[in-house]
Write an enzyme that holds these catalytic residues in place. Sequence first.
Site, PDB file in Angstrom:
ATOM      1  N   ASP A  29      40.831  39.294  42.309  1.00 20.56           N
ATOM      2  CA  ASP A  29      40.100  40.085  43.270  1.00 20.56           C
ATOM      3  C   ASP A  29      40.954  40.794  44.281  1.00 20.56           C
ATOM      4  O   ASP A  29      40.815  41.173  45.462  1.00 20.56           O
ATOM      5  CB  ASP A  29      39.582  39.063  44.274  1.00 20.56           C
ATOM      6  N   HIS A  43      27.875  36.659  46.638  1.00 23.99           N
ATOM      7  CA  HIS A  43      27.391  37.244  47.760  1.00 23.99           C
ATOM      8  C   HIS A  43      25.929  37.024  47.999  1.00 23.99           C
ATOM      9  O   HIS A  43      25.316  38.020  48.230  1.00 23.99           O
ATOM     10  CB  HIS A  43      27.757  38.893  48.006  1.00 23.99           C
ATOM     11  N   HIS A 101      39.875  45.050  42.471  1.00 28.68           N
ATOM     12  CA  HIS A 101      39.753  46.307  42.948  1.00 28.68           C
ATOM     13  C   HIS A 101      40.637  47.388  42.846  1.00 28.68           C
ATOM     14  O   HIS A 101      40.507  48.566  43.024  1.00 28.68           O
ATOM     15  CB  HIS A 101      39.186  46.180  44.537  1.00 28.68           C
TER      16      HIS A 101
END
Length: 382
Positions: free
Chosen positions: A268, A189, A56
């Site tokens: 991540d 998720h 990210h």
Amino acid sequence: MFGFKNANVYVEGKGIIKICLQIENGKFSSFLDSNLLVELKDDLIIVPGFIDEHIHGANGSDVMDGTIDDLLNISRAISRDGVTSFLATTMTMEEEKICKALDNIHNFMKEEHDGSTILGVHLEGPFISKKYCGAQDPSNIQKPSIAAIEKYISASGQKIKMVTLAYEECEDGFIKYLNEKDIVPSIGHSDCTSDLLKKGIVEGIKSSTHTYNAMRGIHHRDIGIVGEVMLNENVYAELICDLHHVSEDAIKLLYKCKGKDKIILITDSMEARYLNDGIYSLGGQEVFVSNETARLKDGTLAGSILRMNDAIRNIQQVLNISLEDAVDMASINPAKNLKIHNRKGSIAINKDADFVIVDKYLNVYATFVNGKQIYKGENYEK
């Protein structure tokens, strides 16, 4: 043409061997000797460049910031850890903000830059489960539909390469559509049952997003996503190997089930990577960084501050495996998952000259993309 003479090189299919390596026109061109080649110190090793399919941000920038400067900052910063290419990864935010970030990535990819290469987009959200949203904002979650993904594909200029999704929320035909568009569907998720996931894998789910984290776990009457991913040899398993997201025993269990060829190391990482402890942001939410972890106010893990060479070092030490096997999890494995292994992910003739010079402890001395040096450590003399 340039290259290295009698260097320790991790050559595809041969392991780390003493060999000459020539580079020409951005490609690995030959293993023959030449008077133009230079010698490295004998304690250095040339390994394939690391590919991070899930990141990210770093160094104060986030993909969702939506500016060219922020993407350039990320791409330059992560080169110090040996990352030569990556998927710019989005978050579950308002549709307008996601589209702005996607358009920015598309524009960035039109030009050449002096950092790690952006291969495309990992769309992590908004097609996720509210139950397992993790550090993502549940108010912006959307149903995974073809109409919805078409908007994002268009905004990205057809640059989406992976989508994290909750399969139990998908409309019929969604997985097939992604595969037709050459986009990797990744379960994550999600509250998907093992029986339902079996159907999704048959339809074309190819990988698991940050395995163990933010997904239905193992129960003896329903082995959930984690169990099904472990059992199914056709699914790659992403892993955040910072020793905070998953325990050493969890790493060993995954490795025992998946082996070295189906684990993909990811960072991540969020914007606080390389920065001091403090309060940062991820997906519009406050993140508190301390004790080598990034968490929301309620303690939920919110990405990481992990460096890729640390992830490789960690898994090598936990599993007591060779340097080559550990490096594969950050190079050829993600390249195969993203279907770019014909040009990236290993050192072989005619592949892109993306490589890293490291020592046996995985300290990075220099990083090269398409044969061009994009990072030089203080101890690197060439």
